[in-house]
Design an enzyme around this catalytic site. Structure first.
Site, short mmCIF file in Angstrom:
data_model
loop_
_atom_site.label_atom_id
_atom_site.label_comp_id
_atom_site.label_asym_id
_atom_site.label_seq_id
_atom_site.Cartn_x
_atom_site.Cartn_y
_atom_site.Cartn_z
N CYS A 2 -53.15 62.09 52.12
CA CYS A 2 -52.41 60.76 52.06
C CYS A 2 -51.96 60.38 50.62
CB CYS A 2 -53.50 59.63 52.59
SG CYS A 2 -54.09 60.11 54.24
N ARG A 27 -48.17 66.53 48.44
CA ARG A 27 -49.41 66.41 48.61
C ARG A 27 -50.02 66.97 50.16
NH1 ARG A 27 -52.39 62.42 45.28
NH2 ARG A 27 -53.87 62.28 46.96
N TRP A 74 -51.97 62.03 56.22
CA TRP A 74 -52.50 63.04 56.53
C TRP A 74 -53.61 62.92 57.70
CZ3 TRP A 74 -56.76 66.44 56.47
CH2 TRP A 74 -56.62 67.64 56.63
N ASN A 100 -55.86 55.35 51.75
CA ASN A 100 -56.18 56.84 51.50
C ASN A 100 -57.90 57.00 51.67
OD1 ASN A 100 -53.69 57.18 50.86
ND2 ASN A 100 -53.82 58.11 49.02
N GLY A 101 -58.42 58.00 52.14
CA GLY A 101 -59.74 58.30 52.24
C GLY A 101 -60.32 58.15 53.77
N GLU A 481 -57.58 86.07 45.95
CA GLU A 481 -56.32 85.07 45.71
C GLU A 481 -55.11 85.57 46.16
OE1 GLU A 481 -55.93 82.18 44.82
OE2 GLU A 481 -54.16 81.95 44.05
N LYS A 485 -53.08 83.38 49.13
CA LYS A 485 -51.64 83.14 48.71
C LYS A 485 -50.73 83.45 50.15
CE LYS A 485 -51.39 80.62 46.34
NZ LYS A 485 -52.63 80.27 45.51
N GLU A 488 -51.78 81.33 52.91
CA GLU A 488 -51.31 79.83 52.92
C GLU A 488 -49.89 79.35 53.07
OE1 GLU A 488 -53.55 77.63 49.49
OE2 GLU A 488 -52.44 79.07 48.68
N HIS A 504 -67.24 99.79 54.20
CA HIS A 504 -68.38 99.10 54.90
C HIS A 504 -67.56 98.13 56.30
CE1 HIS A 504 -71.67 100.37 52.40
NE2 HIS A 504 -70.84 100.18 51.38
N LYS A 603 -52.25 69.13 49.03
CA LYS A 603 -52.39 69.72 47.77
C LYS A 603 -53.53 69.14 47.07
CE LYS A 603 -50.97 71.46 43.93
NZ LYS A 603 -50.95 72.79 43.93
C1 G6P Z 1 -56.19 72.65 48.00
C2 G6P Z 1 -54.79 73.00 47.60
C3 G6P Z 1 -55.05 74.27 46.80
C4 G6P Z 1 -56.29 74.26 45.77
C5 G6P Z 1 -57.41 73.56 46.28
C6 G6P Z 1 -58.43 73.06 44.90
O1 G6P Z 1 -56.63 73.38 48.82
O2 G6P Z 1 -54.07 73.44 48.51
O3 G6P Z 1 -53.98 74.99 45.99
O4 G6P Z 1 -56.51 75.32 44.93
O5 G6P Z 1 -57.26 72.33 47.03
O6 G6P Z 1 -57.77 72.03 44.42
P1 G6P Z 1 -58.05 71.45 42.70
O7 G6P Z 1 -57.10 70.45 42.74
O8 G6P Z 1 -59.54 71.11 42.94
O9 G6P Z 1 -57.75 72.70 42.12
#
Ligand code: G6P
Length: 608
Positions: A2, A27, A74, A100-101, A481, A485, A488, A504, A603
């Protein structure tokens, strides 16, 4: 997640708030809303979907007024519907609140209000806040918000307006970020400075259990116990244009291409060639204990966690310290005994990830010392850690983290090198490492020049629905990673695996329909990677390899080859991850995905 943006000043609020909401789009959200106050009148509207939908809905409504609050939601409690979108209001439509929260005791509060005859218009946890403020309001909005805060359990950043208090906005926080912006003839408040940088770079951070009342002319902060707080403004170094696309089709691509600069920013002024040692001013407050430290626990989430995972290998290479890396979301459920002189390093782009924040609080309680590696200056994790290193990478807008990952790896390398030089690393080794780190920005530019050939590889494989990413040692986390990517932003299923584990299980999946991305620079595990690639080829699996320039042997067995410059083994991940970022980006683009705002993702994950 949010987003909150508020404005009170000498200009019409509507356009400023919509613009601010657009800066928060990254976000992640599913609905949006706005309330504008003009004297004793408050007009509001909400819409499901994009901010453009809200903008369209209110385009022919005058909505005059020089103060207002706006929100992107959100969904947590209740589906993304108009009724659940913020702002929420009390029975008599005098109080309007955005939040928010998560209010953890909202069911109990709601039940109590219902027995007193209050009815609810939404399924949210937020609506109780509006009713409570209305009940406690007897002319002093701050007092009403204070009394409400005392009733609330959980996390919140809230902004409140009241029909009887024109030209004023009250904001309050516990656990969710809120920043006040000090502009010319105006004040703003937002969950994130990027919503305000067009209007001001002067900010004041609100801390937990504090509230502030803003008007066009001034603002004052106090605690929930009504103790006044004096806090000076800070200057943020983000520019309005940092949040612009500048000709790139997506923020993700722009940020991938910013990496030569963001890695340079991570090392600027920090390399001492003469001593073969990095200089990191932000760790000065803890340096005496840090150099004695024998145990490090790295905590993080998402992409930051994979950076921490690479960090473990780097610390093990350069120092004599025992290092473990933990998912922040699991950390607090572990029964960890910290050995004396343990440092916990929190990695976080946003500095607001709820699980990472909770993890470092838990670590502090158990006596560990803290360090933060954070991008957002003044964020909750940066403050809580007290010492650490900032990325100085500018805002990262694309939901899929890219430039912060390589920046985090650079900073972890600097930290490990610094400690290593106080352990056993020689001056020659220190200087060699400094030289290699300094060369990284130029080498990243070379990798980026391969973008077109990586796009061609994406064209070949983007319709394949399952991918495997393999790496060993430093590049094992890079395999994870790379898979993250791709998942996501393209929604293709992908798994990142330690190449040694392939036999395995994952090898059972290998067939001509499943591409494998193998990360095989010429390092200490190169030969083993070559064997793994051969095993996949003998089962007719297509293989894309990331190798060092001039690797003729692998060219003979792989289907597609991405050749990158060589560096010291522990720095390889900073270069090997970039082709994987580009590959994910181009696959997602070919699939017409919403790359900067992938479905369901946020985000900054500010709820646990
Ligand atoms: C969310 C974002 C990721 C990020 C993760 C940790 O899942 O979509 O891109 O890596 O949070 O966020 P931070 O701000 O703690 O690095």
């Amino acid at each position: 997640m949010c987003g909150i943006v508020c404005y009170v000043g000498d200009k019409q609020a509507k356009g400023i708030l919509i613009e601010g909401l657009k800066q928060l789009e990254y976000r992640g959200y599913d609905s949006a809303g706005i309330a504008i106050q003009n004297g004793n009148a408050i007009q509001f509207d909400r819409a499901v979907g994009r901010i453009s939908e809200l903008e369209r809905k209110i385009s022919d409504r005058a909505m005059q007024g020089k103060s207002g609050i706006a929100h992107t939601r959100w969904a947590t409690h209740g589906e993304p519907t108009e009724a659940n979108a913020h702002p929420h209001r009390d029975r008599d439509e005098r109080v309007f609140v955005i939040h928010n929260g998560i209010i953890e005791n909202y069911r109990l509060l709601k039940k109590r209000l219902e027995t007193k005859g209050y009815s609810f218009r939404s399924e949210t946890d937020t609506e109780v806040i509006a009713h409570l403020i209305a009940i406690y309001f007897h002319g002093d909005l701050c007092e009403a918000v204070r009394k409400t805060m005392i009733q609330l359990e959980g996390t919140f950043g809230i902004a409140v307006i009241h029909r009887d208090v024109p030209g004023k906005i009250v904001v309050a926080r516990r656990g969710s970020p809120l920043v006040i912006g000090v502009g010319e003839n105006c004040h703003l408040a937002a969950s994130d400075v990027s919503a305000m940088v067009r209007h001001t770079n002067k900010v004041v951070h609100l801390l937990d259990n504090e509230l502030a009342i803003l008007s066009a002319e001034d603002f004052s902060i106090s605690t929930v116990q009504a103790t006044p707080i004096e806090r000076s403004t800070e200057i943020v170094d983000w520019q309005a244009e940092d949040a612009e696309l500048n000709g790139f089709p997506h923020f993700m691509l722009k940020e991938i291409f910013e990496q030569p600069e963001t890695v340079r920013n991570a090392i600027r002024g920090r390399l001492d060639y003469a001593e073969g040692i990095p200089r990191l001013g932000g760790i000065a407050p803890v340096w005496d204990s840090l150099k004695q430290c024998r145990h490090i626990v790295i905590v993080a989430c998402g992409t930051s966690y994979y950076a921490g995972y690479v960090g473990r290998y780097i610390f093990e290479k350069l120092t004599d310290i025992d290092v473990s890396v933990e998912l922040a979301s699991e950390f607090r459920y572990r029964r960890i005994n910290f050995a004396p002189n343990t440092f916990v390093i929190a990695l976080s782009q946003s500095g607001e990830t709820a699980d990472t924040l909770a993890a470092i609080r838990e670590a502090k309680r158990k006596g560990a010392s803290l360090l933060g590696v954070v991008n957002v200056v003044g964020s909750s994790i940066a403050r809580e850690a007290g010492a650490g290193v900032y990325n100085h990478a500018g805002p990262e807008i694309g939901v899929a983290s890219t430039k912060i990952f390589t920046s985090q790896l650079t900073i972890l390398s600097l930290l490990a090198l610094l400690l290593g030089r106080h352990h056993s690393l020689s001056l020659t080794e220190g200087v060699e490492a400094i030289r290699a780190i300094d060369a990284l920005p130029g080498q990243i530019s070379k990798v980026l020049s391969l973008a077109h050939s990586i796009e061609a590889i994406a064209e070949k494989y983007y319709l394949k629905s399952n991918w495997l990413f393999l790496g060993r040692k430093y590049n094992y986390p890079i395999a994870m990673e790379g898979a993250l990517k791709l998942k996501e932003i393209s929604y293709i299923h992908a798994e990142g695996y330690a190449a040694g584990e392939m036999k395995h299980g994952p090898i059972a999946l290998v067939n001509p329909e499943m591409p494998t991305v193998a990360i095989a620079p010429k390092d200490s595990v190169y030969e083993k990677m070559v064997s793994n690639i051969q095993e996949i080829k003998s089962r007719r699996g297509p293989v894309i390899v990331v190798v060092n320039q001039g690797d003729e042997d692998i060219k003979e067995i792989a289907d597609d080859v991405i050749e990158i410059p060589g560096t010291l083994e522990f720095l390889n991940p900073i270069l090997t991850v970039i082709p994987l970022q580009l590959l994910a980006y181009y696959c997602a683009r070919l699939l017409h995905r919403d790359i900067d705002k992938p479905r369901n993702l946020a985000k900054s994950v500010t709820v646990e």
